[in-house]
Design a protein around this motif. Structure first.
Motif, PDB file in Angstrom:
ATOM      1  N   MET A 182      37.755  30.089  81.587  1.00 23.72           N
ATOM      2  CA  MET A 182      37.146  29.010  80.971  1.00 23.72           C
ATOM      3  C   MET A 182      36.196  29.417  80.121  1.00 23.72           C
ATOM      4  O   MET A 182      35.409  30.252  80.700  1.00 23.72           O
ATOM      5  CB  MET A 182      36.828  28.040  82.000  1.00 23.72           C
ATOM      6  N   ASN A 183      35.955  28.883  78.832  1.00 16.45           N
ATOM      7  CA  ASN A 183      34.983  29.140  78.045  1.00 16.45           C
ATOM      8  C   ASN A 183      33.505  28.367  78.453  1.00 16.45           C
ATOM      9  O   ASN A 183      33.539  27.405  78.896  1.00 16.45           O
ATOM     10  CB  ASN A 183      35.456  28.922  76.646  1.00 16.45           C
ATOM     11  N   GLU A 184      32.605  28.989  78.237  1.00 16.21           N
ATOM     12  CA  GLU A 184      31.196  28.327  78.535  1.00 16.21           C
ATOM     13  C   GLU A 184      30.956  27.353  77.223  1.00 16.21           C
ATOM     14  O   GLU A 184      31.206  27.634  76.233  1.00 16.21           O
ATOM     15  CB  GLU A 184      30.230  29.466  78.715  1.00 16.21           C
ATOM     16  N   LYS A 185      29.805  26.795  77.569  1.00 15.54           N
ATOM     17  CA  LYS A 185      29.210  25.898  76.509  1.00 15.54           C
ATOM     18  C   LYS A 185      28.615  26.920  75.487  1.00 15.54           C
ATOM     19  O   LYS A 185      28.041  27.942  75.837  1.00 15.54           O
ATOM     20  CB  LYS A 185      28.156  24.815  77.010  1.00 15.54           C
ATOM     21  N   VAL A 186      28.671  26.362  74.146  1.00 14.12           N
ATOM     22  CA  VAL A 186      27.821  27.222  73.011  1.00 14.12           C
ATOM     23  C   VAL A 186      26.449  26.794  73.089  1.00 14.12           C
ATOM     24  O   VAL A 186      26.263  25.625  72.929  1.00 14.12           O
ATOM     25  CB  VAL A 186      28.663  26.779  71.781  1.00 14.12           C
ATOM     26  N   LYS A 187      25.703  27.976  73.101  1.00 16.77           N
ATOM     27  CA  LYS A 187      24.044  27.579  72.838  1.00 16.77           C
ATOM     28  C   LYS A 187      23.989  27.556  71.364  1.00 16.77           C
ATOM     29  O   LYS A 187      24.106  28.703  70.565  1.00 16.77           O
ATOM     30  CB  LYS A 187      23.283  28.621  73.656  1.00 16.77           C
ATOM     31  N   LEU A 188      23.405  26.265  70.875  1.00 15.02           N
ATOM     32  CA  LEU A 188      22.741  26.224  69.449  1.00 15.02           C
ATOM     33  C   LEU A 188      21.526  26.032  69.527  1.00 15.02           C
ATOM     34  O   LEU A 188      20.682  25.675  70.197  1.00 15.02           O
ATOM     35  CB  LEU A 188      23.586  24.675  69.041  1.00 15.02           C
ATOM     36  N   PRO A 189      21.078  26.540  68.499  1.00 19.44           N
ATOM     37  CA  PRO A 189      19.552  26.279  67.937  1.00 19.44           C
ATOM     38  C   PRO A 189      19.096  24.656  68.134  1.00 19.44           C
ATOM     39  O   PRO A 189      19.806  23.804  67.890  1.00 19.44           O
ATOM     40  CB  PRO A 189      19.408  26.768  66.741  1.00 19.44           C
ATOM     41  N   LYS A 190      17.915  24.278  68.625  1.00 21.84           N
ATOM     42  CA  LYS A 190      17.548  22.861  68.847  1.00 21.84           C
ATOM     43  C   LYS A 190      17.794  22.002  67.772  1.00 21.84           C
ATOM     44  O   LYS A 190      18.497  20.915  68.016  1.00 21.84           O
ATOM     45  CB  LYS A 190      16.072  22.856  69.475  1.00 21.84           C
ATOM     46  N   ILE A 191      17.418  22.416  66.593  1.00 21.97           N
ATOM     47  CA  ILE A 191      17.707  21.628  65.224  1.00 21.97           C
ATOM     48  C   ILE A 191      19.124  21.471  65.145  1.00 21.97           C
ATOM     49  O   ILE A 191      19.537  20.318  64.765  1.00 21.97           O
ATOM     50  CB  ILE A 191      16.919  22.468  64.217  1.00 21.97           C
ATOM     51  N   ILE A 192      19.871  22.216  65.304  1.00 20.54           N
ATOM     52  CA  ILE A 192      21.411  22.244  65.059  1.00 20.54           C
ATOM     53  C   ILE A 192      21.882  21.474  66.475  1.00 20.54           C
ATOM     54  O   ILE A 192      22.783  20.243  65.914  1.00 20.54           O
ATOM     55  CB  ILE A 192      22.054  23.500  65.120  1.00 20.54           C
ATOM     56  N   PHE A 193      21.336  21.499  67.415  1.00 22.61           N
ATOM     57  CA  PHE A 193      21.768  20.720  68.702  1.00 22.61           C
ATOM     58  C   PHE A 193      21.797  19.151  68.275  1.00 22.61           C
ATOM     59  O   PHE A 193      22.537  18.127  68.408  1.00 22.61           O
ATOM     60  CB  PHE A 193      21.067  21.430  69.729  1.00 22.61           C
ATOM     61  N   ASP A 194      20.391  19.022  67.905  1.00 23.68           N
ATOM     62  CA  ASP A 194      19.931  17.359  67.846  1.00 23.68           C
ATOM     63  C   ASP A 194      20.833  16.860  66.546  1.00 23.68           C
ATOM     64  O   ASP A 194      21.313  15.772  66.655  1.00 23.68           O
ATOM     65  CB  ASP A 194      18.630  17.449  67.347  1.00 23.68           C
ATOM     66  N   TRP A 195      21.055  17.617  65.405  1.00 25.20           N
ATOM     67  CA  TRP A 195      21.805  17.222  64.482  1.00 25.20           C
ATOM     68  C   TRP A 195      23.180  17.125  64.796  1.00 25.20           C
ATOM     69  O   TRP A 195      23.635  16.002  64.336  1.00 25.20           O
ATOM     70  CB  TRP A 195      21.464  18.111  63.402  1.00 25.20           C
ATOM     71  N   LEU A 196      23.834  17.989  65.282  1.00 26.81           N
ATOM     72  CA  LEU A 196      25.260  17.915  65.845  1.00 26.81           C
ATOM     73  C   LEU A 196      25.526  16.891  66.523  1.00 26.81           C
ATOM     74  O   LEU A 196      26.447  15.780  66.487  1.00 26.81           O
ATOM     75  CB  LEU A 196      25.627  19.122  66.353  1.00 26.81           C
ATOM     76  N   ASP A 197      24.708  16.629  67.631  1.00 22.33           N
ATOM     77  CA  ASP A 197      24.622  15.183  68.640  1.00 22.33           C
ATOM     78  C   ASP A 197      24.767  13.878  67.727  1.00 22.33           C
ATOM     79  O   ASP A 197      25.692  13.098  67.865  1.00 22.33           O
ATOM     80  CB  ASP A 197      23.417  15.235  69.539  1.00 22.33           C
ATOM     81  N   ASN A 198      23.764  13.933  66.747  1.00 20.45           N
ATOM     82  CA  ASN A 198      23.937  12.519  66.053  1.00 20.45           C
ATOM     83  C   ASN A 198      25.055  12.501  64.908  1.00 20.45           C
ATOM     84  O   ASN A 198      25.712  11.416  64.824  1.00 20.45           O
ATOM     85  CB  ASN A 198      22.471  12.689  65.008  1.00 20.45           C
ATOM     86  N   GLU A 199      25.469  13.717  64.386  1.00 23.13           N
ATOM     87  CA  GLU A 199      26.486  13.520  63.319  1.00 23.13           C
ATOM     88  C   GLU A 199      27.934  13.555  64.093  1.00 23.13           C
ATOM     89  O   GLU A 199      28.656  12.942  63.557  1.00 23.13           O
ATOM     90  CB  GLU A 199      26.596  14.891  62.546  1.00 23.13           C
ATOM     91  N   ILE A 200      27.991  14.063  65.279  1.00 20.89           N
ATOM     92  CA  ILE A 200      29.420  13.839  66.066  1.00 20.89           C
ATOM     93  C   ILE A 200      29.425  12.421  66.280  1.00 20.89           C
ATOM     94  O   ILE A 200      30.548  11.730  66.086  1.00 20.89           O
ATOM     95  CB  ILE A 200      29.077  14.672  67.290  1.00 20.89           C
TER      96      ILE A 200
END
Length: 145
Positions: free
Chosen positions: A1-19
């Motif tokens: 099983m693959n692990e969660k991808v670690k993203l820079p905080k700015i990308i994490f916040d942006w992606l969460d909102n965009e998704i």
């Protein structure tokens, strides 16, 4: 099983909102169509340049796809934001326009703002020059202590 991808905080916040917005607005759920929809929306808006350049690197788009496939989380916040510099021998690049290197300390390079916030910018200059290495000025010289 693959692990969660670690993203820079700015990308994490942006992606969460965009998704959330993309799935509601565009009714997409597959990784490629979601990323394509997000990039399409991005072209219609003005984004912070670090975010724009991070998203437009092909390797990072694959990270985003893996994040959608396996889940994602924010990278742990570093004690200090990295200050990426280019080092050749004992010298640091102090002028990226004319590729001038000077024999200065990492502290002096920080004072002169001879660094980048995004590592990929420094990596591109090293590729252009054909020599040098990208280092974090916050960690330079600390390994010897």
């Amino acid at each position: 099983m693959n692990e969660k991808v670690k993203l820079p905080k700015i990308i994490f916040d942006w992606l969460d909102n965009e998704i959330k917005q993309a799935t509601m607005r565009l009714n997409v759920a597959q990784p490629f169509t979601t990323i394509a929809a997000i990039l399409n929306e991005m072209n219609k808006k003005t984004f912070d340049s670090d975010l724009f350049w991070w998203i437009n690197l092909p390797a990072n788009q694959w990270l985003l796809i893996d994040a959608l496939r396996y889940g994602y989380e924010a990278e742990p916040e570093p004690e200090h934001e990295p200050r990426w510099a280019i080092k050749a021998g004992n010298c640091y690049l102090t002028n990226p326009v004319i590729y001038r290197f000077n024999d200065i300390t990492p502290e002096t390079a920080i004072e002169y703002a001879a660094y980048w916030a995004t590592k990929s910018y420094a990596d591109d200059i090293v590729k252009t020059l054909g020599f040098g290495e990208v280092v974090d000025l916050n960690n330079e010289g600390k390994a010897d202590e």
